[in-house]
Design a protein around this motif. Structure first.
Motif, PDB file in Angstrom:
ATOM      1  N   TRP A 153       0.650  41.848  12.329  1.00 22.22           N
ATOM      2  CA  TRP A 153       0.679  43.308  12.120  1.00 22.22           C
ATOM      3  C   TRP A 153       1.747  43.669  11.083  1.00 22.22           C
ATOM      4  N   LEU A 154       2.874  42.962  11.097  1.00 25.77           N
ATOM      5  CA  LEU A 154       3.963  43.240  10.158  1.00 25.77           C
ATOM      6  C   LEU A 154       3.791  42.496   8.828  1.00 25.77           C
ATOM      7  N   ALA A 155       3.296  41.243   8.905  1.00 22.46           N
ATOM      8  CA  ALA A 155       3.289  40.380   7.715  1.00 22.46           C
ATOM      9  C   ALA A 155       2.418  40.960   6.602  1.00 22.46           C
ATOM     10  N   THR A 156       1.275  41.576   6.982  1.00 26.21           N
ATOM     11  CA  THR A 156       0.329  42.076   5.982  1.00 26.21           C
ATOM     12  C   THR A 156       0.975  43.096   5.048  1.00 26.21           C
ATOM     13  N   ILE A 157       1.953  43.832   5.552  1.00 23.22           N
ATOM     14  CA  ILE A 157       2.502  44.947   4.773  1.00 23.22           C
ATOM     15  C   ILE A 157       3.976  44.739   4.442  1.00 23.22           C
ATOM     16  N   ALA A 158       4.526  43.588   4.870  1.00 21.30           N
ATOM     17  CA  ALA A 158       5.979  43.365   4.750  1.00 21.30           C
ATOM     18  C   ALA A 158       6.483  43.590   3.324  1.00 21.30           C
ATOM     19  N   GLU A 159       5.701  43.146   2.341  1.00 27.74           N
ATOM     20  CA  GLU A 159       6.151  43.247   0.950  1.00 27.74           C
ATOM     21  C   GLU A 159       6.353  44.683   0.488  1.00 27.74           C
ATOM     22  N   GLN A 160       5.598  45.607   1.078  1.00 19.02           N
ATOM     23  CA  GLN A 160       5.675  47.005   0.644  1.00 19.02           C
ATOM     24  C   GLN A 160       6.792  47.766   1.365  1.00 19.02           C
ATOM     25  N   LEU A 161       7.457  47.145   2.336  1.00 21.51           N
ATOM     26  CA  LEU A 161       8.437  47.863   3.153  1.00 21.51           C
ATOM     27  C   LEU A 161       9.862  47.469   2.778  1.00 21.51           C
ATOM     28  N   THR A 162      10.800  48.393   3.017  1.00 21.63           N
ATOM     29  CA  THR A 162      12.210  48.042   2.842  1.00 21.63           C
ATOM     30  C   THR A 162      12.645  47.243   4.075  1.00 21.63           C
ATOM     31  N   ALA A 163      13.818  46.578   3.954  1.00 23.57           N
ATOM     32  CA  ALA A 163      14.328  45.781   5.073  1.00 23.57           C
ATOM     33  C   ALA A 163      14.554  46.670   6.299  1.00 23.57           C
ATOM     34  N   GLU A 164      15.041  47.918   6.058  1.00 13.16           N
ATOM     35  CA  GLU A 164      15.315  48.817   7.205  1.00 13.16           C
ATOM     36  C   GLU A 164      14.004  49.223   7.891  1.00 13.16           C
TER      37      GLU A 164
END
Ligand SMILES: Cc1cc2nc3c(=O)[nH]c(=O)nc-3n(C[C@H](O)[C@H](O)[C@H](O)COP(=O)(O)O)c2cc1C
Length: 389
Positions: free
Chosen positions: A256-267
């Motif tokens: 659920w997180l990995a698919t979009i991880a690149e588009q998100l900030t660390a926070e």
């Protein structure tokens, strides 16, 4: 019955065709006007893009084809029309008729003056750059003069038959989706009652492989961007579908997180890691803010309509932009723009069968009013769970 004679270079033509028939192609009609101004054309499966700089394409006509001879004699301009899935009749007419092939086929002239067939998925106007000799065929290389997209899906040709393209996720997901549709149908009275009570829309969302599919809807909301939301699909990725993550195992939460991880900030990523537990303890997911969320819906619709300005990357960016509006840990502000509340409908063994989403009104709500929406949604989801048990 050996069909090939190894090493000698003698290949049985039937065997050659059968093996090559394993390779699917699109179907194009290469068109031009003859000296009398009559539309002429030839069905071709051997069309390919060749070079971007300079822009070149190619097709391979049979040296013995009378259609190719006519095209060649008409001059050095031609237009490649990519046929749509529904244009099998156009393909058959052009491939089989000897004269007056375009008798009942609508077309308009391209910038170079060649026929653009009505309903083609794309067209490419070309000028012949080179004709190479290649056995019993020619290789015609065309320099692209102009090209444009039409609408729809292309016609495909494979093992002597016609068809159309279906992505893996849909083809394989159909069976799963049908099972979920049957369960959702059992929950329909509860969806309708809830929609009626709040004068809004209630939707049922199924997780089909790696996509969230809006599988059913009851009622209407003025916030919907299209006449029906049924059929909308979004990737199963944070912040969407948190009810599934809330009741899923570690692997599902990670996906659920990995698919979009690149588009998100660390926070953002750090906060979202805590969201499944938060949603599980609250019992429902909450989405706030109308404008960014309606933008996400618009981008998703454009992607499914294959609008050229939208890519899966654009969609993930739009999803990342709404991440902060989903499931905030802080208490609600005095006036809340409630986009939606979602709750899982659980099977007897605690798995999520599907989720119900109650859509908020366009005007702001107080936290107490949001609480009323949430209580009603949780009650409907519990009733739906009993209905499918
Ligand atoms: C799906 C499909 C793909 C075809 N692809 C080619 C091709 O790549 N090259 C070719 O020379 N003929 C191809 N043909 C055959 C031609 O369209 C045409 O029927 C053939 O050249 C003989 O016709 P003619 O002598 O009347 O022109 C294809 C036909 C079909 C139905």
């Amino acid at each position: 019955m050996p069909l090939t004679v190894q090493g000698s270079g003698v290949i049985d033509p039937t065997h050659f065709r059968r093996v090559m028939g394993q390779y699917p192609t699109g179907v194009v009609v290469v068109t031009a006007l003859d000296a009398a101004g009559t539309a002429i054309g030839m069905v071709v499966g051997s069309f390919t893009s060749v070079s971007l700089d300079p822009p070149l394409v190619a097709f391979l006509p049979d040296k013995g084809s009378s259609s190719w001879r006519a095209l060649r004699e008409s001059g050095d301009r031609f237009c490649v029309n990519v046929l749509a899935a529904a244009q099998e009749d156009v393909c058959r007419a052009v491939a089989t008729r000897k004269t007056d092939k375009f008798h009942d086929i609508g077309w308009r002239p391209s910038p170079a003056g060649n026929p653009i067939i009505d309903g083609a998925v794309a067209w490419v106007d070309c000028v012949t750059e080179r004709v190479h000799d290649a056995g019993d065929h020619d290789i015609v290389v065309g320099r692209v003069l102009d090209l444009q997209l039409g609408d729809g899906e292309p016609l495909l040709f494979y093992r002597g038959g016609y068809g159309s393209f279906m992505p893996h996720s849909l083809a394989a997901g159909d069976a799963d989706l049908l099972d979920q549709l049957r369960l959702i149908d059992l929950a329909r009275p509860h969806m309708e009652r809830l929609a009626e009570r709040f004068g809004t829309e209630v939707t049922a969302i199924a997780l089909v492989r790696d996509e969230l599919v809006l599988a059913a809807a009851a009622g209407r909301t003025e916030l919907a961007g299209s006449p029906t939301r049924v059929g909308q699909r979004l990737p199963f990725a944070a912040p969407l579908g948190s009810c599934y993550a809330a009741h899923g195992d570690d692997a599902l939460r990670e996906r659920w997180l990995a698919t979009i991880a690149e588009q998100l900030t660390a926070e953002q990523l750090e906060r979202l890691r805590g969201v499944p537990d938060l949603v599980r303890s609250r019992g429902y997911a909450i989405a706030l803010g109308h404008s960014e969320l309606s933008n996400l819906e618009r981008v998703s619709t454009l992607l499914h309509e294959r609008a050229p300005e939208v890519s899966p990357g654009t969609l993930r960016e739009a999803m990342a932009r709404v991440a902060d509006g989903y499931n905030p840990a802080d208490p609600l502000a005095p006036d809340v723009e409630l986009r939606s509340l979602s709750a899982p409908v659980l099977t007897a063994d605690g798995a999520v069968a599907f989720t119900l989403t109650l859509w908020g009104p366009s005007e702001s709500l107080t936290p107490a009013e949001v609480g009323r929406y949430a209580d009603a949604l949780l009650a409907a989801a519990a009733d739906a769970g009993r209905a499918i048990a």
